[in-house]
Design a protein around this motif. Structure first.
Motif, PDB file in Angstrom:
ATOM      1  N   PHE A  73       0.833  -1.212   0.000  1.00 51.69           N
ATOM      2  CA  PHE A  73       0.000   0.000   0.000  1.00 51.69           C
ATOM      3  C   PHE A  73       0.868   1.262   0.000  1.00 51.69           C
ATOM      4  CE2 PHE A  73      -1.998   3.334   2.603  1.00 51.69           C
ATOM      5  CZ  PHE A  73      -3.092   3.631   1.804  1.00 51.69           C
ATOM      6  N   ASN A  74       1.936   1.245   0.755  1.00 55.52           N
ATOM      7  CA  ASN A  74       2.799   2.422   0.866  1.00 55.52           C
ATOM      8  C   ASN A  74       3.526   2.744  -0.433  1.00 55.52           C
ATOM      9  OD1 ASN A  74       2.067   2.588   3.563  1.00 55.52           O
ATOM     10  ND2 ASN A  74       3.858   1.407   4.282  1.00 55.52           N
ATOM     11  N   ARG A  75       3.673   1.746  -1.304  1.00 59.72           N
ATOM     12  CA  ARG A  75       4.412   1.970  -2.560  1.00 59.72           C
ATOM     13  C   ARG A  75       3.533   2.490  -3.690  1.00 59.72           C
ATOM     14  NH1 ARG A  75       6.777  -3.193  -0.956  1.00 59.72           N
ATOM     15  NH2 ARG A  75       8.872  -2.796  -0.123  1.00 59.72           N
ATOM     16  N   VAL A  76       2.220   2.559  -3.484  1.00 53.67           N
ATOM     17  CA  VAL A  76       1.296   2.951  -4.559  1.00 53.67           C
ATOM     18  C   VAL A  76       1.552   4.363  -5.077  1.00 53.67           C
ATOM     19  CG1 VAL A  76      -1.127   3.413  -5.129  1.00 53.67           C
ATOM     20  CG2 VAL A  76      -0.494   1.318  -3.921  1.00 53.67           C
ATOM     21  N   PRO A  77       1.678   5.407  -4.227  1.00 53.49           N
ATOM     22  CA  PRO A  77       1.851   6.769  -4.754  1.00 53.49           C
ATOM     23  C   PRO A  77       3.049   6.917  -5.679  1.00 53.49           C
ATOM     24  CG  PRO A  77       1.305   6.834  -2.421  1.00 53.49           C
ATOM     25  CD  PRO A  77       1.578   5.405  -2.751  1.00 53.49           C
ATOM     26  N   ASN A 115       5.385   7.423 -11.289  1.00 54.56           N
ATOM     27  CA  ASN A 115       6.374   7.040 -12.296  1.00 54.56           C
ATOM     28  C   ASN A 115       5.811   6.162 -13.405  1.00 54.56           C
ATOM     29  OD1 ASN A 115       8.465   8.359 -10.835  1.00 54.56           O
ATOM     30  ND2 ASN A 115       8.625   6.587  -9.477  1.00 54.56           N
ATOM     31  N   ASN A 116       4.541   5.752 -13.284  1.00 54.24           N
ATOM     32  CA  ASN A 116       3.939   4.849 -14.286  1.00 54.24           C
ATOM     33  C   ASN A 116       2.552   5.338 -14.673  1.00 54.24           C
ATOM     34  OD1 ASN A 116       5.829   2.214 -14.377  1.00 54.24           O
ATOM     35  ND2 ASN A 116       5.711   2.954 -12.257  1.00 54.24           N
ATOM     36  N   SER A 117       2.503   6.552 -15.171  1.00 53.59           N
ATOM     37  CA  SER A 117       1.204   7.126 -15.557  1.00 53.59           C
ATOM     38  C   SER A 117       0.601   6.423 -16.761  1.00 53.59           C
ATOM     39  CB  SER A 117       1.367   8.619 -15.857  1.00 53.59           C
ATOM     40  OG  SER A 117       2.302   8.804 -16.914  1.00 53.59           O
ATOM     41  N   HIS A 118       1.402   5.582 -17.435  1.00 53.64           N
ATOM     42  CA  HIS A 118       0.917   4.900 -18.622  1.00 53.64           C
ATOM     43  C   HIS A 118       0.045   3.684 -18.297  1.00 53.64           C
ATOM     44  CE1 HIS A 118       4.502   2.672 -17.376  1.00 53.64           C
ATOM     45  NE2 HIS A 118       3.897   1.616 -17.886  1.00 53.64           N
ATOM     46  N   ILE A 119      -0.072   3.313 -17.027  1.00 51.60           N
ATOM     47  CA  ILE A 119      -0.831   2.116 -16.677  1.00 51.60           C
ATOM     48  C   ILE A 119      -2.247   2.212 -17.248  1.00 51.60           C
ATOM     49  CG2 ILE A 119      -1.577   3.063 -14.452  1.00 51.60           C
ATOM     50  CD1 ILE A 119      -0.655  -0.570 -14.938  1.00 51.60           C
ATOM     51  N   GLY A 120      -2.670   1.205 -17.988  1.00 51.06           N
ATOM     52  CA  GLY A 120      -3.990   1.200 -18.619  1.00 51.06           C
ATOM     53  C   GLY A 120      -3.992   1.703 -20.040  1.00 51.06           C
ATOM     54  N   ILE A 151       2.115  -7.055 -11.222  1.00 44.49           N
ATOM     55  CA  ILE A 151       2.774  -5.789 -10.884  1.00 44.49           C
ATOM     56  C   ILE A 151       3.107  -5.739  -9.395  1.00 44.49           C
ATOM     57  CG2 ILE A 151       2.396  -3.292 -10.652  1.00 44.49           C
ATOM     58  CD1 ILE A 151       0.774  -3.411 -13.244  1.00 44.49           C
ATOM     59  N   GLY A 152       2.178  -6.251  -8.580  1.00 47.41           N
ATOM     60  CA  GLY A 152       2.338  -6.136  -7.136  1.00 47.41           C
ATOM     61  C   GLY A 152       3.096  -7.267  -6.473  1.00 47.41           C
ATOM     62  N   LYS A 153       3.275  -8.377  -7.175  1.00 49.04           N
ATOM     63  CA  LYS A 153       3.948  -9.521  -6.553  1.00 49.04           C
ATOM     64  C   LYS A 153       5.363  -9.167  -6.120  1.00 49.04           C
ATOM     65  CE  LYS A 153       1.478 -13.517  -8.398  1.00 49.04           C
ATOM     66  NZ  LYS A 153       1.532 -14.669  -9.321  1.00 49.04           N
ATOM     67  N   GLY A 154       5.830  -9.873  -5.112  1.00 54.34           N
ATOM     68  CA  GLY A 154       7.158  -9.583  -4.576  1.00 54.34           C
ATOM     69  C   GLY A 154       7.101  -8.337  -3.715  1.00 54.34           C
ATOM     70  N   SER A 155       7.767  -7.282  -4.160  1.00 53.07           N
ATOM     71  CA  SER A 155       7.799  -6.040  -3.376  1.00 53.07           C
ATOM     72  C   SER A 155       7.165  -4.885  -4.129  1.00 53.07           C
ATOM     73  CB  SER A 155       9.245  -5.708  -3.008  1.00 53.07           C
ATOM     74  OG  SER A 155      10.030  -5.579  -4.198  1.00 53.07           O
ATOM     75  N   GLY A 156       6.219  -5.183  -4.990  1.00 50.49           N
ATOM     76  CA  GLY A 156       5.583  -4.155  -5.796  1.00 50.49           C
ATOM     77  C   GLY A 156       4.459  -3.444  -5.065  1.00 50.49           C
ATOM     78  N   PRO A 157       3.783  -2.506  -5.761  1.00 46.82           N
ATOM     79  CA  PRO A 157       2.680  -1.756  -5.159  1.00 46.82           C
ATOM     80  C   PRO A 157       1.411  -2.606  -5.083  1.00 46.82           C
ATOM     81  CG  PRO A 157       2.924  -1.150  -7.445  1.00 46.82           C
ATOM     82  CD  PRO A 157       4.055  -2.099  -7.144  1.00 46.82           C
ATOM     83  N   CYS A 158       0.442  -2.144  -4.315  1.00 47.23           N
ATOM     84  CA  CYS A 158      -0.818  -2.877  -4.137  1.00 47.23           C
ATOM     85  C   CYS A 158      -1.691  -2.739  -5.382  1.00 47.23           C
ATOM     86  CB  CYS A 158      -1.568  -2.346  -2.917  1.00 47.23           C
ATOM     87  SG  CYS A 158      -3.232  -3.030  -2.748  1.00 47.23           S
TER      88      CYS A 158
END
Length: 988
Positions: free
Chosen positions: A175-179, A184-189, A201-208
């Motif tokens: 959750f803390n990594r989402v902002p 840095n990834n405004s292209h998502i979607g 995207i979130g697996k491992g140490s990624g954002p929620c």
């Protein structure tokens, strides 16, 4: 409609290197294929509804490209308003059609399940349009925090809230990594993404992934979501969508009114209420313990004690309600619920406080369960949902379309000992239009409902209480010879087939139906689907067929099993995946002529599953699936509609009465079941109505429009069997007609033998993977039936459909296919010239198909692949020492000398190894799927080149794109190079 193709061909080739474009109502629509007339009509209706901001009911049979048409037409209309971009960019556009918030209309595409949405997103990838998009999912699907993602329901939600509050040592790093990720990834979607992509995207140490969707969905052009996110008022509140002028699409909407009504209703069984009382007492104890030991005053045990007291009084009230007749129960008008709760001092004023208390209780329980490692959800959630339904924001006027019902059930021994009465308190909504009207009031521009089976449409429109001026019942894209539909009014011995309440338990009826199904099993190849009106009737019939007491010979069940292996739809939904896997395996069993699936209308088999090709060659409808007339909910629904029709100002002939609704619900269930049989343009199959009531014009008028012209009534059973046999004989002989060319086939024959079975998509990924097995098996059985060759005159051949059947001692025939015939085997076999003393063969290039090999020889010999003409792989063994007495030599492929064939095979093996290394598992399966589609003659090489080029995009995959060109026939290489250039330009 003006058609403007960007590229046209002499023949009707479905996929072009450049996408065809169609001008429909002034909108240029890019479509991946050359569209059929019915597809253009469908897109025309979509655009008409969008331009006029009105609602539409659009029915188009499965296999007509409905989803692709819907996406292309909707996105083309949206693009005509302005370019696809973020909402911030839209605010700079002053187009008059923009919504009040400053953006263009948002498209919300809803389907029932995520598996269906997954298919929709696959179709989106085939489009040329790339809108900003996102798919919504629940925490259960998106949570990647291993500490809590094993929880379910509110337990997971509460644990998530707790970890995201940033208090204490336990926090969710995802959750803390989402902002930072979103920054840095405004292209998502910008490119189509599915649930699985988000989770990766979130697996491992990624954002929620869950909170990514919470943020990104605010600024998309098109949002994909399950039904409940729109239908449920609680979920809908959390959507940050600008509803003004928005477009809502409900796909697979054939049961939408039922879903809307159920979402607005509740049932509170006594055992759930008892569990709630126990949980309230547990909360009292937990809160008291916290206050005493931890000095935590955030939760007041007195509030939970009051909650427990209210629940006990409610339980007592329900148990004391007088019920003169247990079967009928206790019924009152909808507003009675307020009278009942007012005796407990639960009103519009006090309900909000009570809801807060119950929600605090669920949080407290979930925290305790998380501490103790218990994953069960809280039953108190039921009370929260119930109170929110009753005490809505807009008062109590909605209660008029409800009924309060208390039903008494048979008591279990434990309740009898304790002196408890088992009852259920229900508050049923009989106007599903409440939900749709709430949505429409938000300023939605267009609502489109679409499915393969929406008809009868009048009842659906009246149920949803919306005006649908645009309606379409589309024909199918198949030819008239691809469907057989008949009403079988009597069985083999002349006994009438009728599954009505009066007749269904008569032994003669069950005997006649069983004998009819035995004969259908004999005539229909591969998969046979048999639908019953209810589980009760299915169970009774199967039990009767298994009973051998009334006959000394084989039972009906044994006769069915001898012809097709049976699978029975389980009542328990958790057992259903195993049943589907069992059916898939039995279809592939070549020792028997297929499998038969006994299922129920309105069951899982009839809802949205794909029984393409051999998986469903025929559907048998054994009766009309009327709901139980004595069911209290059905009875009250009919009474409600009859009351509404008495006070309505609309003409009596157009008003939906209780009896009309009752009949049309059964018809819709039938239409849904028979939709399993034809699943794509080149599919074929039969629909068999085994009930004489289908002879009535009133019943036939309720069948889907595209099927009605095919329906024929058969007065004699013998005609049915002869016609069915003729139909399948003709269709099987026509099956290999749509063959690929030798040049196109070359790429399949070179690459596919290098693919191991484990690399290919598994049968569980889709029933259609097993489609050819039964067909080939049936062709073998027809060869077996041919008269034996005269062994005294070994030079004689048996001619059959242009093939030469060579008879050999103690072996099945082998088929020799001459050079002039077009190849249609699964994999291009090495051409073998065989000669021996008993079976002389003309010395011309030929393809030998060995339908059976000698087991003893096979065990000691080295093998090569050999394939029959229908695509069924067999292993052919050639003894190493063969060549002196009976010479055998492998002929070289045309145009190749020496070891040219071996070099080509080695090159293919190396290329496939590179493909597997560079692509992920899903992409590799797609690539194999494209090659297999060519093998099965479902599509042409030109149709798949663009998809393969897209798959090989990226600098690290340039060598794959160039390497694949070596396997493309010379005729198509210029088109392939053009595909590569176009893709490269698009990437720039």
């Amino acid at each position: 409609i003006r058609r403007g193709l960007l590229s046209r061909g002499e023949d009707r080739e479905r996929t072009k290197t450049k996408m065809p474009a169609y001008s429909i109502r002034g909108i240029n629509v890019d479509f991946p294929f050359e569209a059929y007339p019915s597809q253009i009509t469908y897109m025309d209706r979509v655009i008409e509804s969008l331009q006029n901001k009105c609602h539409a009911l659009l029915e188009s049979p499965t296999g007509t490209g409905k989803t692709l048409c819907l996406l292309c037409a909707t996105l083309a209309w949206r693009k005509s308003l302005g370019s696809f971009s973020t909402r911030k960019d839209r605010n700079n556009d002053s187009d008059p059609q923009m919504s009040q918030s400053g953006g263009y209309p948002t498209i919300v595409y809803a389907s029932r399940t995520h598996s269906q949405l997954r298919q929709v997103i696959k179709e989106l990838k085939r489009c040329s349009y790339r809108p900003k998009m996102l798919v919504l999912g629940s925490r259960e699907q998106l949570c990647v925090n291993e500490e809590v993602n094993s929880l379910r329901g509110k337990a997971l939600s509460n644990a998530c809230h707790y970890l995201c509050k940033k208090r204490g040592k336990r926090q969710c790093n995802h959750f803390n990594r989402v902002p930072d990720y979103l920054k840095n990834n405004s292209h998502i979607g910008d490119e189509p993404v599915d649930i699985e992509d988000l989770v990766n995207i979130g697996k491992g140490s990624g954002p929620c992934p869950y909170y990514i969707t919470r943020e990104v969905h605010k600024d998309v052009d098109i949002l994909f979501t399950p039904y409940n996110y729109l239908i449920s008022n609680a979920y809908r509140k959390h959507l940050k969508v600008d509803w003004n002028s928005s477009v809502l699409i409900f796909d697979e909407a054939h049961n939408l009114e039922g879903i809307c009504a159920d979402s607005a209703s509740f049932d509170l069984p006594s055992f759930h209420l008892s569990a709630c009382i126990t949980e309230a007492q547990e909360c009292v104890e937990l809160a008291s313990a916290r206050r005493g030991s931890l000095n935590d005053g955030s939760t007041n045990p007195e509030n939970f004690a009051i909650l427990k007291g209210l629940l006990l009084k409610l339980q007592e009230l329900i148990s004391k309600v007088p019920i003169p007749k247990r079967d009928e129960g206790f019924t009152k008008p909808g507003p009675y619920i307020y009278e009942l709760l007012e005796t407990l001092n639960i009103t519009h004023e006090t309900a909000p406080k009570l809801i807060v208390t119950v929600e605090e209780a669920t949080v407290l329980l979930d925290e305790e369960k998380q501490r103790t490692g218990t994953n069960t959800g809280s039953k108190l959630e039921i009370i929260v949902d119930m109170l929110k339904l009753i005490f809505r924001e807009n008062g109590s006027s909605h209660a008029d379309v409800y009924r309060v019902h208390i039903q008494e059930h048979e008591q279990n021994p434990t309740d009898i000992v304790k002196g408890k009465v088992s009852r259920t308190l229900s508050w049923w909504c009989f106007n599903p239009g409440i939900t749709m009207q709430d949505i429409a009031k938000k300023g939605v521009g267009t609502i489109i409902l679409t499915s393969g089976t929406l008809s009868p449409m009048d009842s659906l429109a009246q149920e949803l209480k919306l005006d649908f001026p645009i309606r379409l019942e589309n024909p199918h894209v198949i030819s008239s010879n691809q469907l057989w539909a008949g009403v079988v009014s009597a069985g083999p011995s002349g006994c009438v087939l009728n599954s009505s309440y009066r007749n269904r338990d008569v032994p003669e009826y069950k005997q006649e139906l069983g004998n009819a199904i035995v004969n259908f099993s004999r005539v229909v190849p591969d998969g046979l689907l048999v639908f019953f009106p209810s589980y009760y009737l299915m169970d009774r019939c199967i039990a009767f067929w298994k009973d051998g007491s009334h006959r000394n010979s084989m039972t009906i069940w044994e006769r069915i099993c001898k012809l097709k292996k049976p699978v029975i739809e389980p009542k328990d939904s958790s057992l259903f995946p195993a049943a589907m896997l069992d059916f898939s395996k039995k279809l592939q069993d070549r020792s028997i002529s297929g499998a038969v699936f006994f299922a129920v209308c309105r069951g899982k088999v009839s809802e949205g599953l794909d029984f393409a090709d051999g998986a469903g060659r025929a559907v048998v409808i054994t009766g009309l699936p009327y709901a139980r007339v004595t069911d209290p909910k059905i009875k009250l629904k009919r009474e409600f509609l009859d009351e509404q029709s008495q006070v309505s100002d609309v003409k009596r002939s157009t008003i939906l009465s209780g009896s009309m609704w009752y009949s049309q619900e059964a018809a819709r269930a039938v239409n849904q079941a028979i939709g399993r049989v034809i699943r794509h343009r080149h599919d074929y199959g039969a629909i068999i109505f085994c009930d004489d009531r289908f002879e009535q014009p009133s019943q036939q008028s309720k069948i889907s429009l595209w099927i009605r012209p095919y329906v024929k009534c058969y007065p004699r059973y013998g005609e049915v069997i002869s016609d069915l046999a003729r139909f399948f004989r003709i269709e099987r002989s026509n099956f290999p007609a749509s063959l690929v060319t030798e040049q196109e086939y070359d790429i399949v024959s070179t690459l596919l033998p290098k693919v191991s079975t484990k690399d290919a998509p598994t049968p569980t990924a889709g029933i259609s993977n097993v489609k050819n097995a039964g067909f080939a098996r049936n062709e073998v059985s027809r060869v077996e039936a041919l008269p034996a060759a005269n062994r005294a005159s070994p030079s004689e051949f048996v001619k059959w459909k242009g093939l030469t059947i060579l008879q050999r001692k103690s072996k099945m025939p082998r088929i020799v296919k001459g050079e002039g015939m077009q190849a249609c085997s699964s994999v291009k076999a090495k051409l073998v010239e065989i000669s021996d003393e008993e079976t002389p063969v003309e010395r011309t290039t030929c393809e030998v198909v060995d339908l059976e090999c000698d087991k003893q020889t096979c065990e000691t010999a080295s093998s090569i692949n050999c394939f029959n003409t229908m695509g069924l792989v067999k292993k052919r063994k050639i003894p190493e020492g063969q060549g002196s007495g009976a010479s055998s030599s492998v002929l070289k492929e045309k145009g190749s000398g020496g070891g040219g064939g071996d070099k080509k095979e080695a090159s293919a093996s190396a290329f496939l190894s590179q493909v597997k290394e560079k692509l992920n598992a899903e992409e590799y399966n797609k690539f194999i799927g494209y090659i297999q589609a060519l093998k099965k003659k479902e599509i042409k090489l030109a149709s798949v080149m663009e998809s393969i080029v897209q798959l090989f995009c990226g600098k690290e995959r340039d060598n794959l794109r160039m390497g694949f060109k070596d396997f493309v026939p010379v005729k198509y290489r210029s088109a392939y190079e053009e595909c590569m250039k176009t893709t490269k330009r698009d990437a720039l």
